[in-house]
Design a protein around this motif. Sequence first.
Motif, short mmCIF file in Angstrom:
data_model
loop_
_atom_site.label_atom_id
_atom_site.label_comp_id
_atom_site.label_asym_id
_atom_site.label_seq_id
_atom_site.Cartn_x
_atom_site.Cartn_y
_atom_site.Cartn_z
N GLY A 83 10.57 -9.10 -9.86
CA GLY A 83 10.31 -7.77 -10.60
C GLY A 83 10.02 -6.74 -9.87
O GLY A 83 9.89 -5.41 -10.36
N GLN A 84 10.19 -6.76 -8.37
CA GLN A 84 9.88 -5.66 -7.68
C GLN A 84 11.01 -4.85 -7.59
O GLN A 84 12.36 -5.36 -7.51
N VAL A 85 10.88 -3.52 -7.64
CA VAL A 85 12.05 -2.53 -7.46
C VAL A 85 12.54 -2.65 -6.11
O VAL A 85 12.00 -2.75 -5.23
N ILE A 86 14.11 -2.93 -6.10
CA ILE A 86 14.91 -2.82 -4.85
C ILE A 86 15.87 -1.78 -4.82
O ILE A 86 16.25 -1.62 -3.85
N GLY A 87 15.90 -1.18 -5.91
CA GLY A 87 16.78 0.17 -5.95
C GLY A 87 16.15 0.93 -6.99
O GLY A 87 15.92 0.62 -8.12
N GLU A 88 16.19 2.60 -6.68
CA GLU A 88 15.66 3.53 -7.52
C GLU A 88 16.95 4.13 -8.30
O GLU A 88 17.89 4.31 -7.61
N SER A 89 16.51 4.50 -9.52
CA SER A 89 17.51 5.19 -10.15
C SER A 89 18.18 6.56 -9.39
O SER A 89 17.00 7.20 -8.89
N ALA A 90 19.36 6.82 -9.54
CA ALA A 90 19.68 8.06 -8.54
C ALA A 90 20.05 9.02 -9.53
O ALA A 90 20.88 9.99 -9.21
N GLY A 91 19.82 9.05 -10.70
CA GLY A 91 20.22 10.27 -11.67
C GLY A 91 19.89 9.97 -13.07
O GLY A 91 19.26 8.93 -13.24
N PHE A 92 20.21 11.11 -13.93
CA PHE A 92 19.81 10.79 -15.35
C PHE A 92 20.40 9.52 -15.84
O PHE A 92 19.63 8.76 -16.71
N ILE A 93 21.84 9.45 -15.84
CA ILE A 93 22.60 8.07 -16.10
C ILE A 93 22.53 7.42 -14.99
O ILE A 93 23.52 7.02 -14.31
N SER A 94 21.46 6.51 -14.78
CA SER A 94 21.25 5.36 -13.74
C SER A 94 20.35 4.81 -14.24
O SER A 94 19.40 4.58 -15.43
#
Length: 538
Positions: free
Chosen positions: A279-290
């Motif tokens: 459940g740990q974040v390994i990739g952050e959203s890179a935009g509005f549609i992401s």
Amino acid sequence: MENYTKYRLKSNDELASVLADIDNLFIIACNKCFKEFETIDEPECAELEKIVSDQGKKVTGSARVDFLCNKTQTERKLQDMIPEGTENVLVISCGLGIQTIADLADKPVYAASNSLNYTGHHGMALTKKNCDACAQCYLNVTGGICPIVDCSKSLVNGQCGGAKNGKCEVDPNKDCAWEKIYRRLEKQGRLSEFLAQPVQLRDYSKVDFKFVNEYVKSIRENRLEGYYGGIHPTERKEFTEHIALQRFPDPETVVIPLSMHAGAPANPVVQVGDTVKVGQVIGESAGFISAPVHSSVSGTVTAIENHGHATRGECLSVVIKSDGKNTLHESIKPNKDLDSLTPDEIVDIIRESGIVGMGGAGFPTSVKLKPNKPIDAVLLNGCECEPLLTADHRVLLEFADDVVFGLKAIVKTVSAEKGIIVIEDNKPDAIELLKAKTADCDNLEVVVAKTKYPQGAEKMLIKRVMKRQVPRGGLPADVGCVVSNISTTKAIADAILKGMPLVERVVTVTGEKLKKPGNYIVKIGTNTKDLIDYCGGI
């Protein structure tokens, strides 16, 4: 007017008469038909096998075939189906399937069932042949050629005498049905049996002959017009539709793409050597549609590199070696109860959980639920109209409460007046269960759709259920609708109730060649080959 002919086994006395002088029987039953009828029990091979055995007859084997009237498909399957030692073939089907087998088999074929009108009329078939569903089938007398349909005059006691050179006097382009019957019975050595038959009488009170024929003609003219003609490919769902969900063994290593959604790929926020938890974040959203991406296992990051991707060719991925402990990240905690959450808070939970459409498009759900247009209906797509797939069906059965909770959350988020769960009528168990689960919900309902492909496409689903046409290049929100996949909706429930982001999904692994087909709960990043190998390989 959208229900079609069904069939039932002949009476015990009728079957005893059919079986009296034949033995070494192979039984074929039609497995699936167009789902344009109310669900009723149809005779099974086992039921007939018992009757045959009780008569002291030998059964050489049995088979169930989808769409028996599909001559091209049935011909391929029939080649290696009937075992040596078989002398006669018994068929459980409407008249269409029986005629098809009689045309293809090199052995005498007998009807074990009578066609009948069940709150509707015949007309949807995959063959040019016809059946008037007269409930008094003559095919056992005539070698599998129907005198009612094939004879222009529907004569049941021999030809009229007007045929010339084997052609019908009414339609010179048509072969005389009774000459065909004579030739087939002669080839099978059954002429003396036929000539000894008593005079046949037809009971017209059992069927409105003129009405049915007019109806059949109209259906054949209109069946392919527009979407509602649809298609109904062979389902082959019987491999897995009855198999409960199983948790797939945790993989030793997962390869998690940073692009599992429409829009911009996520940016990695871990490094090689980092220890991560479930459940740990390994990739952050890179935009509005992401969408953010989370680890599905606890363990150590061993690589961040390009790997093959189903739609992008290659994609930057995080490779994690599992420690086998599945330790949860500290952020995994239940959220407030649904009544206490605001629509914006629900959207934030969905966004942070990395939930995207799980029906194939992968569009970020948080974006879909902020349409900036008035929404009056939320549709849950429980059709699963594709052949073979049964994952959503099992989710409906085994996580019904979560699906209903997720739907309530979506309805609240978009301020819709109602939520509609759309389920095709080849899933009667799911229909019954979800109707019971929503019985006390004034703004939720279950709509039963007729089984057709590609009804699950959201624009077609909206047209089918809401009678609204999404404009070309438009979105469901343009006509006041939001459509969500069943598994996506279940993931929303997990995010709110447990705080669990999207780290797993249900997958159907199936096919004729697999030894162990099934429906599996699989961690994101699991190798497809491992799935197939676990199920017996191909």
